[in-house]
Write an enzyme that holds these catalytic residues in place. Structure first.
Site, PDB file in Angstrom:
ATOM      1  N   ASP A 258       0.859  -1.072   0.068  1.00 16.34           N
ATOM      2  CA  ASP A 258       0.019  -0.075   0.127  1.00 16.34           C
ATOM      3  C   ASP A 258       1.129   1.290  -0.161  1.00 16.34           C
ATOM      4  OD1 ASP A 258      -2.150   1.801   0.060  1.00 16.34           O
ATOM      5  OD2 ASP A 258      -3.159   0.757   1.758  1.00 16.34           O
TER       6      ASP A 258
HETATM    7  C1  BGC Z   1      -5.144   3.293  -0.014  1.00 13.13           C
HETATM    8  C2  BGC Z   1      -5.092   2.492  -1.041  1.00 13.13           C
HETATM    9  C3  BGC Z   1      -4.938   3.099  -2.354  1.00 13.13           C
HETATM   10  C4  BGC Z   1      -3.411   3.727  -2.413  1.00 13.13           C
HETATM   11  C5  BGC Z   1      -2.982   4.601  -3.617  1.00 13.13           C
HETATM   12  C6  BGC Z   1      -3.874   4.279  -0.004  1.00 13.13           C
HETATM   13  O1  BGC Z   1      -3.869   5.077   0.866  1.00 13.13           O
HETATM   14  O2  BGC Z   1      -4.919   2.429   1.224  1.00 13.13           O
HETATM   15  O3  BGC Z   1      -6.130   1.784  -1.348  1.00 13.13           O
HETATM   16  O4  BGC Z   1      -5.104   2.135  -3.483  1.00 13.13           O
HETATM   17  O5  BGC Z   1      -3.657   4.746  -1.177  1.00 13.13           O
HETATM   18  O6  BGC Z   1      -4.027   5.885  -3.740  1.00 13.13           O
END
Ligand code: BGC
Length: 723
Positions: A258
């Site tokens: 993530d």
């Molecule tokens: C989220 C993800 C997301 C990523 C990119 C993170 O903060 O948990 O679900 O895909 O950011 O935006």
């Protein structure tokens, strides 16, 4: 070079002339050839981001960068190269599809496939190789700010909806990314909270949807979660990634972190992370050099010093190349498109996902030919719901508001609108701002209600921080911004109220006995207002079913009932004390009456459901059994019902929930029509996870097979005997 060209040719031909195994072996050989030609530096550069939403290829060898985007409800607007600012493009607007909770509420896997195809097409048109979706974290309690992005409290439902969604997206040559692996069931302290959970709950509740996404859906990528499990961050968790995912499940895809979930080079290198994304450095809003990422320069140094073996690197590169060969190295991918029939797909999904919760005296459907006075009240009647909420926010091509939809459909009615309450406007770094005086808003709404024949209250939550939004949890289960007291005041002057709730979470309803009709309308994206009008006017007969339980009050909920260590934790650790008793498994077993049970939803028609299987079926461990039911639409309009098969094992060597969903099927029927529905279950799916043996065990003996239309409404029971 000659060898590469020959392999390239073989690779292209492989799609037409060879079976899957041979095609895989051609791909692996091609990868061998590519890896041999790559320098250490080129390989390392593939293992971390080179912009906010891409990772690097090797242009010299014809390997393009991998381009990614959120997910999951549409393709997110373009983000700048190295900062979180939007890039301010003018051609990045998209269709906003219904939130995944709404998709889950359709209980219709075909809808999930169509959703995936349409989303894949939009992603392709925007030149993306990976769409960061879907999310299948289990709904553990109503406070999680991201429940609206997930598919409810039941692992089987989440699995059966995620698999076709993934297949749909990938049919366009765009990778899905199943997220957030694993145990990311709250936003509070998500970056570091260490989850303790029993093995049984882990395997029976929290992992099955991920397993199905990887094995049946063949998701080409997976995103590790922010939180910790067993004191190790999930994005580089040895047990979850190396053992469960890559060894036990045989996963051949790419694991990415993530955004900013990576914290350590050696752990990231050795524990199964393939691409590091989104690392911030000290502050999220500054530019951090991509070469400083844990899997960039520090990784290269560890390789050069021999602290990490080059085989580890080669395995990551192999996985990434496999992904490239299915996506950005393919020359035959469809070009994709935005809009057009995707609006119809979005509308159809939402039409099947809206849930009719209450309909006293058949208040609904409303007759649109009547010349009545309608007071539409509530901020959600006009508030755009596609911006906000965190990474799933969208720049929609259009979003029909509930007020617009109602005005368009009820042309003969005299419609007034009052906001009634106001939510503050948020901007980063600024104090939340209010524009109106709360008392005057409420007064105007009550007056409008007193003059109307019917009140349509469009309220609920929204995508503000601390509501249905990433990065924080809700503070309570109540409706925010004093809506409850406003609703009570309005009911005093006009009890003829239709409540339309826009939420991605369960809310408490202290006014429930006074409101005759309630519609759960989720967040449904571009077509929101049109679909709400479709349903309340009866153009569409609602057939959505709740993908999670609505408890009466927060304290009834298992995660909350078990004390602060269970939710939200002590800021370092938390323990999922309820174990496998999540959602309806808890409410039923503890005999706690919910407001609305899992699987529940009303219709404008009636159904008669009768068993069509009798006697005890004997089933061997490797067999599948089928239970049949005859269902007749006994009402006057066409409609759909979801038959749900639950399994119960009264005598067992382990504790078991009262019942657990093991199959479901949605069937559409014209008035008077009858159909025989078959619900099939593999005996293996009756197994429990044996913590002592560390494996699944299928208990022999008698099982009760219960068929019904919600977790609480069981219509008949059959028996099977597992031998
Ligand atoms: C989220 C993800 C997301 C990523 C990119 C993170 O903060 O948990 O679900 O895909 O950011 O935006």
């Amino acid at each position: 070079m000659k060898r590469l060209i020959l392999l390239q040719l073989a690779f292209l031909l492989s799609f037409y002339f060879v079976n899957a195994q041979e095609a895989d072996s051609i791909i692996e050989k091609k990868i061998d050839v590519l890896i041999k030609q790559m320098t250490l530096d080129e390989k390392v550069r593939m293992c971390h981001a080179n912009s906010k939403f891409s990772s690097r290829g090797v242009p010299r060898l014809g390997i393009p960068d991998l381009k990614m985007s959120d997910g999951p409800h549409g393709v997110r607007a373009e983000i700048s190269w190295a900062t979180w600012d939007y890039a301010k493009w003018t051609n990045d607007s998209v269709i906003a599809f219904p939130a995944l909770t709404c998709l889950a509420a359709t209980f219709n896997p075909q809808m999930a496939y169509e959703y995936g195809v349409a989303l894949g097409e939009e992603a392709r048109f925007r030149n993306k190789d990976i769409i960061l979706a879907p999310g299948v974290n289990i709904y553990r309690h109503p406070l999680n700010g991201r429940n609206f992005e997930y598919m409810g409290e039941d692992p089987l439902l989440a699995a059966q909806m995620a698999v076709p969604y993934i297949k749909g997206v990938q049919s366009i040559g765009v990778a899905a990314c199943i997220k957030h692996f694993a145990l990311n069931n709250q936003e509070r302290w998500r970056g570091h909270i260490n989850v303790k959970v029993s093995d049984r709950a882990l395997y029976e509740i929290y992992l099955p949807a991920f397993k199905a996404a990887c094995q049946e859906g063949d998701a080409w990528t997976l995103m590790g979660a922010y939180n910790k499990y067993n004191s190790q961050h999930c994005s580089h968790n040895d047990f979850l990634l190396n053992k469960v995912l890559k060894k036990d499940w045989g996963y051949k895809g790419v694991v990415m972190s993530d955004w900013n979930a990576t914290h350590n080079t050696l752990e990231a290198a050795n524990n199964g992370l393939d691409i590091e994304m989104g690392t911030w450095g000290k502050r999220w809003d500054t530019i951090f050099d991509f070469s400083e990422y844990y899997l960039a320069k520090p990784f290269e140094q560890a390789l050069l010093k021999g602290e990490v073996s080059e085989d580890v690197l080669n395995d990551k590169v192999r996985r990434i190349l496999r992904l490239c060969l299915k996506t950005n190295m393919r020359t035959d991918r469809p070009i994709g498109k935005i809009g057009g029939e995707h609006s119809i797909i979005a509308r159809n999904i939402a039409r099947e996902g809206i849930v009719l919760l209450k309909n006293n005296n058949q208040m609904l459907p409303l007759d649109a030919s009547k010349t009545i006075k309608i007071a539409v009240i509530g901020e959600n009647a006009v508030k755009p719901m596609t911006p906000g909420g965190g990474s799933s926010e969208l720049k929609a091509l259009y979003e029909v508001s509930p007020l617009d939809g109602i005005q368009k459909r009820f042309k003969n009615a005299a419609i007034t609108y009052s906001r009634g309450y106001e939510s503050p406007t948020f901007a980063w770094g600024k104090k939340p701002e209010l524009k109106f005086n709360a008392d005057s808003l409420a007064k105007a709404a009550i007056e409008a209600a007193s003059k109307a024949d019917l009140v349509i209250f469009v309220g609920g939550l929204n995508k503000n921080f601390f509501q249905d939004s990433e990065g924080g949890d809700r503070k309570s289960m109540d409706l925010p911004y004093n809506q409850d007291s406003l609703i009570n005041e309005i009911l005093k002057v006009n009890p003829n109220m239709l409540m339309v709730l826009l939420t991605g979470n369960a809310v408490s309803m202290p006014w429930i006995n006074k409101v005759p009709a309630i519609v759960q309308a989720w967040y449904i994206g571009s077509e929101a207002g049109n679909v709400i009008a479709d349903v309340i006017s009866g153009d569409v007969n609602p057939s959505g079913k709740l993908p999670f339980t609505f408890p009466v009050k927060l304290e009834d909920c298992p995660a909350i009932r078990n004390g602060a260590i269970s939710y939200p934790g002590d800021s370092i650790n938390q323990e999922y004390k309820e174990g496998i008793y999540v959602g309806y498994r808890w409410y039923l077993t503890q005999k706690i009456k919910p407001l609305f049970p899992f699987g529940y939803g009303l219709s404008y028609t009636t159904f008669d459901i009768k068993p069509a299987t009798s006697g005890i079926q004997k089933v061997k461990a490797n067999e599948t059994f089928t239970i049949k039911a005859n269902i007749t639409n006994t009402g006057k309009v066409k409609g759909s019902e979801v038959l749900q098969l639950y399994v119960r094992k009264p005598k067992s060597v382990v504790d078991r929930p009262l019942r657990e969903l093991r199959a479901f099927k949605k069937v559409a029927l014209e008035p008077g029509q009858t159909s025989t529905v078959e619900l099939s279950v593999a005996a293996q799916n009756l197994s429990f996870y044996d913590e002592k043996k560390g494996s699944w065990t299928l208990e022999p003996g008698e099982y009760l097979i219960e068929v019904g239309t919600s977790a609480e409404n069981i219509l008949f029971t059959n028996k099977i005997s597992v031998e």
